[in-house]
Design an enzyme around this catalytic site. Structure first.
Site, mmCIF file in Angstrom:
data_model
loop_
_atom_site.group_PDB
_atom_site.id
_atom_site.type_symbol
_atom_site.label_atom_id
_atom_site.label_comp_id
_atom_site.label_asym_id
_atom_site.label_seq_id
_atom_site.Cartn_x
_atom_site.Cartn_y
_atom_site.Cartn_z
ATOM 1 N N ASP A 1 3.168 1.945 -5.538
ATOM 2 C CA ASP A 1 4.015 0.828 -5.122
ATOM 3 C C ASP A 1 4.215 -0.273 -6.165
ATOM 4 O OD1 ASP A 1 3.169 2.411 -3.015
ATOM 5 O OD2 ASP A 1 3.259 0.796 -1.559
ATOM 6 N N GLU B 1 -10.080 2.945 -0.908
ATOM 7 C CA GLU B 1 -8.693 3.277 -1.257
ATOM 8 C C GLU B 1 -8.564 3.504 -2.767
ATOM 9 O OE1 GLU B 1 -5.997 0.247 0.048
ATOM 10 O OE2 GLU B 1 -4.202 1.457 -0.300
HETATM 11 C C1 GLC Z 1 -0.126 2.336 -0.310
HETATM 12 C C2 GLC Z 1 0.011 3.356 -1.426
HETATM 13 C C3 GLC Z 1 0.790 4.548 -0.925
HETATM 14 C C4 GLC Z 1 0.104 5.115 0.317
HETATM 15 C C5 GLC Z 1 -0.101 4.027 1.388
HETATM 16 C C6 GLC Z 1 -0.967 4.508 2.539
HETATM 17 O O1 GLC Z 1 1.098 1.833 0.080
HETATM 18 O O2 GLC Z 1 0.636 2.800 -2.547
HETATM 19 O O3 GLC Z 1 0.868 5.539 -1.915
HETATM 20 O O4 GLC Z 1 0.835 6.167 0.839
HETATM 21 O O5 GLC Z 1 -0.738 2.929 0.812
HETATM 22 O O6 GLC Z 1 -2.211 4.930 2.080
#
Ligand code: GLC
Length: 422
Positions: free
Chosen positions: A156, A387
């Site tokens: 992102d 994460e």
């Molecule tokens: C964030 C990450 C994306 C992922 C989401 C849910 O937005 O950048 O890649 O899919 O989180 O984990």
């Protein structure tokens, strides 16, 4: 913990719905505990597929959740008549991992009749999704898809997008009032900045004006990028679907045509000799985005590089390892834009390591593959299923936790699957 009767959330609070490419990796993890859940996971995701073939990046199965912005009432996916009324969804997509995930599941149990029947039912839906990407996201018919929002890339807030995003100048009153909620839950230092967020909202609303699939998007969007990782993943999934189709006696002619053209264009357009790495291409600015970034390594997993180019990518990883970094940092550690704790501007992501591990193995770089795996296990063992993780080993020593959300689903799944892969 994260299973919600038919699908899995990435982590509670921060991401309370179903995310597109997360679900792919999550299905791998479920498979070991409960194969039926692996199939349900993917079925639930594709229950949100639009008539045009789009598989949205978020499926809002649980409409009562109010801890997330932008929620379904901000996306208004019903501006497109082909979007299902339920489940509600966003209007953009994410990396098309499902083809290779499906093949990976079948490889685990080639004779499982339930899985075979499931594969037959999912196959045409995935092909339809790829058809969407080629029909709606490839205006010059190069075999390369574009994205019009950084969130589509799955990475992102990568520095890759900074220059494109700076084309968007927002004046007071341009955007409706909105309140982001992520920074109430996660540390703001680990999340995108307010200015970045305004631009995300701007692009969302631009997509909405064009029903999320109109040709006006390619004409108008200040952000228009052919992402190397998205295209590599599409190529990898094409290849898996072609093999699967042959195995299941399904038609693969269309897939083979897409694949030949995508492979050719990818090789011509994305390699950067100075960087010795693949790059994404800025369609609006008509130039490569010349930065060393983790997406430039993923083509290994898709079997795109020659042995020589693969060796250059392998050397890059070996150098990082020798300089005291956990593999694989998500951004160039030498760049001023590198930020070791902010989301996609530096940290290590285990599901990315999963793809890189397999890519290295396919090219015979066993040593580096084992380092990637050992690093993943070490950080997860130390901190838990987060994460994302601090890549500088020295700095990581002094930290008590990793970054972003905890109890993270695709982190757990990637680790479980790596444990089963020698
Ligand atoms: C964030 C990450 C994306 C992922 C989401 C849910 O937005 O950048 O890649 O899919 O989180 O984990």
């Amino acid at each position: 913990m994260n299973w919600r009767d038919g699908f899995t959330i990435p982590t509670s609070n921060l991401y309370p719905f179903q995310w597109n490419w997360d679900s792919g990796f999550i299905a791998l993890g479920h498979y070991y505990a409960n194969p039926a859940h692996a199939m349900r996971e993917l079925d639930s995701l594709f229950s949100g597929q639009w008539e045009n073939g789009l598989v949205p990046h978020i499926i809002f199965h649980s409409e009562h959740e109010e801890t997330y912005f932008p929620n379904f009432d901000f996306w208004h996916s019903n501006v497109n008549p082909g979007a299902p009324a339920r489940p509600k969804s966003s209007g953009i997509t994410q990396p098309a991992v499902h083809g290779f995930i499906l093949e990976n599941l079948l490889d685990k149990s080639p004779d499982d009749q339930d899985l075979l029947a499931f594969a037959k039912s999912l196959f045409p839906k995935i092909v339809n999704y790829h058809r969407f990407l080629y029909d709606y996201r490839d205006p010059h018919k190069e075999g390369l898809m574009f994205i019009f929002h950084p969130w589509e890339s799955g990475r992102d807030n990568s520095p890759l997008w900074d220059e494109s995003l700076e084309r968007i100048q927002i004046k007071p009153g341009d955007l409706p009032a909105y309140q982001r909620l992520d920074t109430n839950i996660a540390d703001p230092a680990e999340r995108p900045t307010a200015e970045q967020y305004d631009r995300y909202v701007y692009l969302l609303l631009m997509g909405q004006r064009h029903r999320y699939d109109g040709p006006g998007i390619a004409e108008e969007s200040p952000f228009l990028v052919q992402d190397d990782m998205m295209n590599a993943i599409l190529i990898k999934s094409n290849e898996s679907l072609i093999r699967l189709g042959k195995r299941l006696k399904l038609d693969t002619a269309e897939l083979e045509e897409w694949q030949a053209q995508s492979m050719k264009s990818f090789k011509e357009k994305f390699w950067n000799d100075d960087l010795q790495m693949y790059t994404s291409y800025d369609l609006r600015g008509e130039k490569q985005i010349a930065m060393k970034e983790i997406g430039g390594i993923i083509p290994l997993y898709a079997g795109i590089p020659s042995q020589e180019k693969a060796a250059a990518l392998n050397n890059h990883l070996q150098e990082l390892h020798a300089s005291g970094y956990y593999l694989c940092p998500s951004f160039d550690v030498q760049s001023p834009a590198f930020d070791s704790c902010r989301y996609w501007r530096g940290p290590v992501w285990p599901h990315m390591n999963w793809m890189i591990y397999h890519g290295l193995k396919q090219y015979g770089f066993q040593d580096t593959a084992q380092i990637v795996k050992a690093d993943t296990f070490e950080i997860v063992d130390k901190y838990g299923f987060f994460e994302y993780y601090e890549p500088e080993k020295g700095l990581a020593q002094s930290l008590k936790k990793a970054y972003g959300g905890a109890n993270f689903s695709w982190t757990a799944s990637s680790v479980i699957d790596l444990i089963h892969n020698p």
